[in-house]
Design an enzyme around this catalytic site. Sequence first.
Site, PDB file in Angstrom:
ATOM      1  N   ASP A   1       0.853  -1.183   0.000  1.00 63.32           N
ATOM      2  CA  ASP A   1       0.000   0.000   0.000  1.00 63.32           C
ATOM      3  C   ASP A   1       0.887   1.230   0.000  1.00 63.32           C
ATOM      4  OD1 ASP A   1       0.882   0.280   2.640  1.00 63.32           O
ATOM      5  OD2 ASP A   1      -1.073   0.933   3.357  1.00 63.32           O
TER       6      ASP A   1
ATOM      7  N   ASP B   1      -4.674  -6.136   9.199  1.00 66.79           N
ATOM      8  CA  ASP B   1      -3.245  -6.005   9.501  1.00 66.79           C
ATOM      9  C   ASP B   1      -3.082  -5.121  10.719  1.00 66.79           C
ATOM     10  OD1 ASP B   1      -2.229  -3.089   8.841  1.00 66.79           O
ATOM     11  OD2 ASP B   1      -3.596  -3.605   7.207  1.00 66.79           O
TER      12      ASP B   1
ATOM     13  N   CYS C   1       5.604 -20.957  28.527  1.00 69.87           N
ATOM     14  CA  CYS C   1       5.337 -20.594  27.134  1.00 69.87           C
ATOM     15  C   CYS C   1       6.058 -21.553  26.191  1.00 69.87           C
ATOM     16  CB  CYS C   1       5.784 -19.161  26.854  1.00 69.87           C
ATOM     17  SG  CYS C   1       5.541 -18.669  25.123  1.00 69.87           S
TER      18      CYS C   1
ATOM     19  N   CYS D   1      10.840 -18.092  23.763  1.00 69.95           N
ATOM     20  CA  CYS D   1      10.803 -18.258  25.214  1.00 69.95           C
ATOM     21  C   CYS D   1      11.520 -19.538  25.633  1.00 69.95           C
ATOM     22  CB  CYS D   1       9.368 -18.261  25.723  1.00 69.95           C
ATOM     23  SG  CYS D   1       8.564 -16.639  25.616  1.00 69.95           S
TER      24      CYS D   1
END
Length: 596
Positions: free
Chosen positions: A259, A413, A518, A523
Amino acid sequence: MTCPVRIALVGCGSEKREVPSPARDLYTGPLFKGALREALALAGEERTAILSAEHGLVHLDEVLKPYDLHLASLPRAKREEWGRATAGALVERFGASTAEVHILAGAPYVEALRPHFPASWRVVVPMEGLTQGGRLSWLKRAREARTASAAAVIARADFVAPVSREWLAESRGRQLRYFLPDCDDRVDPDFDFATDTRSAKGAWETEQYAHQLYPSPNFDGLLVSRMEAESPRAKARRLAELGVHRYLRVPPAVPVLGDCGAFGYASEAAPPFSTEDMLAYYTQLGFDMGVSLDHIAAVAASDEDRRARYELTLQNASDFLRGHRAAGHAWQPWGAVQGWSPATYAEAARQVVAMGYHHIALGGLVMAPTEAVLAILQEVHQVVPASVGIHLFGLARAEAARAFVALGVRSVDSSSPLRRAWLHARENYITLDGDAYAAVRVPYANGRAAKSLAGETLAKAQRLEKSCLEGLAACERGPVPAGLLDALEEYEALTLPGRKSMRAENQRTLEAQPWRTCPCALCQRHGIQVLVFRGNDRNRRRGFHNVWAWYRLLGKALRREAAPVVALVGGSQLDLFNLGSVTRAPAYAATTGGVA
């Protein structure tokens, strides 16, 4: 955990320019130039200085007049005095409690300085004992080795990340596809957290994107805005040379949407590009989809300007599709839609669809509350056929995912999940259950956050910095060490004065230890370092984790594994999973549609 400051010192040279010059340019001999090049590679601009027999410790850009003085020619007492003063200036400048000082200079400089450094400083003299010819040879070998090492680093960083058939199938089957905007978010893949050192100078060639660090992308496509892609010029040149997919290191199967980046010129009277220019840009860089040239109407200063931007966006959409068809481009054209109220957005969408677009993209809504966006979408939904896909710029809101889908939205987005890692005041780390934790702030004692510190205050800050980092490392092995929260609070008061204490947030993060449970690749590899608010290589990794978690939260919302709600005007609630039964837009009284 120790974090010594690396400092590099370069001896001056006898060969000089004949006019006053910045110190880095004054000395012209090959030995000085080679030593300066090595010093900058070792310590960078901010921690490299020049040793001058005449002026002592000299900043690289300090302007000096030519002079003729050799340290070796001075009496012993004068050399002793020079060494004491220069070492003192060095300690005052860097204030480091622990430092690694690389001296790239002759023996007189080393002998004069070494006795006056703090005992905690480590002195490295790589060319000690060498003749002038030997030092030149050493510098040549060091440069060659560094070049070979840089090539190896580039080979590790610059590769196209593969995607699996499973990821492709799942991504293409999503009801709502997520595009991650590219803003040059990369990290050093071999960053040393123990010493806070990078494996190479930060650059596109040596750093990796998030999708290179995870087994599969945490998005369905990438968005590149031209305003972002045009700066700096080196980036624009590389994009033009490589094409957008190779630059982003994704295979052709990963869609890349382009864009104009209208928020980047929203304050200007007109866009900086033309429709013909955008058609050529999308084609030459190899985009999969390109959005027509728009100008944000909702932020206009007057009704006249708002209407002019609105009409310009519509005219550009018409010219864009006509030019695309005439040239027979293979990439997909999307029509931009701007407005400032539900009615104006709906009318613009109706006109753009009538032009022949199969995809439209609604812009200018990034600051709008979710209820305002829903009001606009309900109006747009009435005039846009189900066969036409709708994209929302900057609006990836997981809590509204099913509402968006029900109203015809097929893609969104947003960089918000990434950016919150360092922009949010207290919620920097997202978990898979939708919770959020504060990152533990330990800014660099020599960094911008603490730039006003000096002398004893700086030395105290550096002692606290070391204590905080060592305490956080200990959290990997067990409970929160005694005194860590106190050290963090005291260090915060020194380096971030005036900021509200983060003690309660730090305690919550460190006691919960969310990094332990996690399963994300970063992580699992880096542990608590992902939760430490300190520099690009930690903060962006936390942002990458956030995108990983958010992408999965979006999937959960789409699969109805949770039932999020959105607060509407007046405090009522709208069940997003039953939005299909809603036939009338919620209260929406603002004349600008709640967007401006």
